[in-house]
Motif scaffolding. Sequence first.
Motif, PDB file in Angstrom:
ATOM      1  N   ASN A 148      -5.529  -5.226  -3.239  1.00 42.09           N
ATOM      2  CA  ASN A 148      -5.804  -4.714  -1.906  1.00 42.09           C
ATOM      3  C   ASN A 148      -5.240  -3.312  -1.753  1.00 42.09           C
ATOM      4  O   ASN A 148      -4.489  -2.843  -2.605  1.00 42.09           O
ATOM      5  N   VAL A 149      -5.580  -2.688  -0.633  1.00 35.35           N
ATOM      6  CA  VAL A 149      -4.838  -1.506  -0.224  1.00 35.35           C
ATOM      7  C   VAL A 149      -3.475  -2.008   0.245  1.00 35.35           C
ATOM      8  O   VAL A 149      -3.382  -2.736   1.240  1.00 35.35           O
ATOM      9  N   ALA A 150      -2.433  -1.645  -0.481  1.00 37.97           N
ATOM     10  CA  ALA A 150      -1.129  -2.241  -0.223  1.00 37.97           C
ATOM     11  C   ALA A 150      -0.033  -1.175  -0.215  1.00 37.97           C
ATOM     12  O   ALA A 150      -0.102  -0.184  -0.940  1.00 37.97           O
ATOM     13  N   TYR A 151       0.969  -1.433   0.616  1.00 38.17           N
ATOM     14  CA  TYR A 151       2.159  -0.574   0.702  1.00 38.17           C
ATOM     15  C   TYR A 151       3.206  -1.107  -0.272  1.00 38.17           C
ATOM     16  O   TYR A 151       3.534  -2.297  -0.267  1.00 38.17           O
ATOM     17  N   ASP A 152       3.735  -0.239  -1.118  1.00 39.66           N
ATOM     18  CA  ASP A 152       4.759  -0.629  -2.078  1.00 39.66           C
ATOM     19  C   ASP A 152       6.105  -0.702  -1.355  1.00 39.66           C
ATOM     20  O   ASP A 152       6.865   0.269  -1.305  1.00 39.66           O
ATOM     21  N   PHE A 153       6.361  -1.887  -0.769  1.00 39.59           N
ATOM     22  CA  PHE A 153       7.581  -2.035   0.022  1.00 39.59           C
ATOM     23  C   PHE A 153       8.842  -1.992  -0.843  1.00 39.59           C
ATOM     24  O   PHE A 153       9.922  -1.638  -0.360  1.00 39.59           O
ATOM     25  N   VAL A 154       8.739  -2.334  -2.122  1.00 39.46           N
ATOM     26  CA  VAL A 154       9.902  -2.277  -3.007  1.00 39.46           C
ATOM     27  C   VAL A 154      10.371  -0.830  -3.140  1.00 39.46           C
ATOM     28  O   VAL A 154      11.563  -0.525  -3.006  1.00 39.46           O
ATOM     29  N   ARG A 155       9.427   0.051  -3.368  1.00 37.52           N
ATOM     30  CA  ARG A 155       9.763   1.466  -3.509  1.00 37.52           C
ATOM     31  C   ARG A 155       9.963   2.134  -2.154  1.00 37.52           C
ATOM     32  O   ARG A 155      10.812   3.005  -1.984  1.00 37.52           O
ATOM     33  N   GLY A 156       9.200   1.720  -1.173  1.00 37.48           N
ATOM     34  CA  GLY A 156       9.250   2.385   0.133  1.00 37.48           C
ATOM     35  C   GLY A 156      10.484   2.058   0.940  1.00 37.48           C
ATOM     36  O   GLY A 156      10.934   2.881   1.756  1.00 37.48           O
TER      37      GLY A 156
ATOM     38  N   ILE B  90       1.323   4.008  -1.206  1.00 38.36           N
ATOM     39  CA  ILE B  90       0.236   3.117  -0.759  1.00 38.36           C
ATOM     40  C   ILE B  90      -0.873   3.254  -1.788  1.00 38.36           C
ATOM     41  O   ILE B  90      -1.310   4.367  -2.084  1.00 38.36           O
ATOM     42  N   ARG B  91      -1.327   2.143  -2.325  1.00 41.86           N
ATOM     43  CA  ARG B  91      -2.316   2.197  -3.410  1.00 41.86           C
ATOM     44  C   ARG B  91      -3.041   0.865  -3.512  1.00 41.86           C
ATOM     45  O   ARG B  91      -2.707  -0.091  -2.809  1.00 41.86           O
ATOM     46  N   TYR B  92      -4.044   0.832  -4.371  1.00 42.40           N
ATOM     47  CA  TYR B  92      -4.692  -0.435  -4.699  1.00 42.40           C
ATOM     48  C   TYR B  92      -3.760  -1.217  -5.618  1.00 42.40           C
ATOM     49  O   TYR B  92      -3.457  -0.780  -6.731  1.00 42.40           O
ATOM     50  N   ALA B  93      -3.305  -2.357  -5.167  1.00 44.30           N
ATOM     51  CA  ALA B  93      -2.396  -3.168  -5.979  1.00 44.30           C
ATOM     52  C   ALA B  93      -2.339  -4.573  -5.399  1.00 44.30           C
ATOM     53  O   ALA B  93      -2.643  -4.799  -4.219  1.00 44.30           O
ATOM     54  N   SER B  94      -1.932  -5.532  -6.239  1.00 45.53           N
ATOM     55  CA  SER B  94      -1.703  -6.894  -5.775  1.00 45.53           C
ATOM     56  C   SER B  94      -0.253  -7.033  -5.352  1.00 45.53           C
ATOM     57  O   SER B  94       0.618  -6.245  -5.746  1.00 45.53           O
TER      58      SER B  94
ATOM     59  N   ILE C  17       3.311  -5.393  -7.075  1.00 44.35           N
ATOM     60  CA  ILE C  17       4.343  -4.638  -6.367  1.00 44.35           C
ATOM     61  C   ILE C  17       5.703  -5.329  -6.465  1.00 44.35           C
ATOM     62  O   ILE C  17       6.722  -4.690  -6.753  1.00 44.35           O
ATOM     63  N   GLU C  18       5.723  -6.617  -6.224  1.00 44.63           N
ATOM     64  CA  GLU C  18       7.000  -7.326  -6.136  1.00 44.63           C
ATOM     65  C   GLU C  18       7.545  -7.730  -7.503  1.00 44.63           C
ATOM     66  O   GLU C  18       8.748  -7.651  -7.759  1.00 44.63           O
ATOM     67  N   LYS C  19       6.647  -8.173  -8.402  1.00 39.37           N
ATOM     68  CA  LYS C  19       7.093  -8.717  -9.691  1.00 39.37           C
ATOM     69  C   LYS C  19       6.708  -7.831 -10.874  1.00 39.37           C
ATOM     70  O   LYS C  19       6.989  -8.195 -12.020  1.00 39.37           O
ATOM     71  N   LYS C  20       6.031  -6.701 -10.609  1.00 45.52           N
ATOM     72  CA  LYS C  20       5.546  -5.810 -11.662  1.00 45.52           C
ATOM     73  C   LYS C  20       4.601  -6.541 -12.620  1.00 45.52           C
ATOM     74  O   LYS C  20       4.496  -6.200 -13.802  1.00 45.52           O
ATOM     75  N   ALA C  21       3.906  -7.553 -12.098  1.00 44.30           N
ATOM     76  CA  ALA C  21       2.997  -8.345 -12.929  1.00 44.30           C
ATOM     77  C   ALA C  21       1.656  -7.646 -13.047  1.00 44.30           C
ATOM     78  O   ALA C  21       1.085  -7.208 -12.037  1.00 44.30           O
TER      79      ALA C  21
END
Length: 472
Positions: free
Chosen positions: A239-247, A318-322, A326-330
């Motif tokens: 999805n269009v997702a916010y990288d909360f780990v980095r943000g 913010i990018r296309y990512a699951s 983002i959370e598990k680097k999977a």
Amino acid sequence: MSKLPNEAFRDTIGTIDEEGKRKFIFPKKPSGKLYDYRKWVSYILLLILIANPFIKVNGNQFMLFNILERRFNIFGFPFWPQDFYLFVLFMIVGVVFVILFTVIFGRIFCGWICPQTIFLELVFRRIEYWIEGDRGAQIRLSKQEWNAEKIRKKGFKWFLFLLISFAIANVFLAYLIGSDELMQMIEEGPQSHLSTLIALSIFTGVFYFIFVWFREQVCIIACPYGRLQGVLLDNKSINVAYDFVRGEKEEGRAKFNKKEDRATTGKGDCIDCKQCVNVCPTGIDIRNGTQLECVNCTACIDECDTIMDSVGLPKGLIRYASEDEIEKKAPFKFTARMKGYSAILLILVGILIGLLFLRTEVEATILRLPGQLFQHKGDNISNVFTYKVINKTNNDFKDVHFKLVGINGTLKLVGNQHLNVEKQGMSSGTLFIEINENLLENDKTKLKIEVYDGAKKIETSFTSFLSPRSFD
């Protein structure tokens, strides 16, 4: 139990205020690499959407959905009521494809392909930016008293919106009644087609209401596809997702200070500029996670990348990512559910292709007349049948006749023995078949009847012939 502050957004939507009244969204004009790609995709799709009902393939309209006359054309293939199962299968394949696409890529269909979004964001909003200016100018104009400037700008905008809505209504009507009929009605004038004019006025009013007032609420409130997200998306969907780990990091988001080394302070890369919120066409904060209102338009990605670049931080906050990425680097993985939907889609497509190859261009149906038994005519047994010949081609059949095959007998049509079946037309009537009783071995004999146009056989039909159980 108290509600977590960051969960409060789930009880509200950006288009409704606290009193339940309509609240208009004034998104910032988007710009960036993805927006440029989306413009090209949208304009190509717009061209296809507008041209579809005016393109002919083998004399057939490329796309036609004439519900009143029960005639449908898909990619130039005509479908009659007898082919309705194929039309339904087409729709099922489309639904399964969208479901599979959503499971893998989220709601990207809404932001990049949906006609509602394309018209609103790439046509109507661009006109709005041209006339009223960007976000700040639009907000000021909205709060401004109704003076000459506001009346001029709003009036001109609404007039253009009405013209475009009328044009869209004409294209929509061409899909429903056919482009030839539409052009004929235009040439003959509205006075000769008042019912069509009324339908056109209704469609124009509906489109005008949607793009002037209802707008993004179609995606948020009316569209059922948005509701499907909740059951189709999971942690592995892109999805269009916010990288909360980095943000967020340890200290959370904070305003940018060019005098500090952000990497050593523990502050997240999000500088809380809220530009991702200002540019969102549905008024959400993407930093709250995946939400019903998000249509994956990618405007927030472009805006955030621009901000990150300007403050010297890496792009892709913010990018296309699951969520797992983002959370598990999977890395992305084709899950069992995706494989299941893919298998179903392949099976349905295979069945559809097979049925299309088996589909005949001429369909002849011969059935015994309901409620009628056989009749004795000397040594012969007579049955009465109804027939229907459907010509799905673009050629006229001028010498259609029937031949009884495999058994000696007489086949007579009521009226002319040779039929004229026009292109995309149908002919029906009644016929009698007489067979000597000594040739009938049981009380229900299967008959084979061939249909010819002149010397060319165009179809074969089968029916049942009733006779007494025994012959003495």
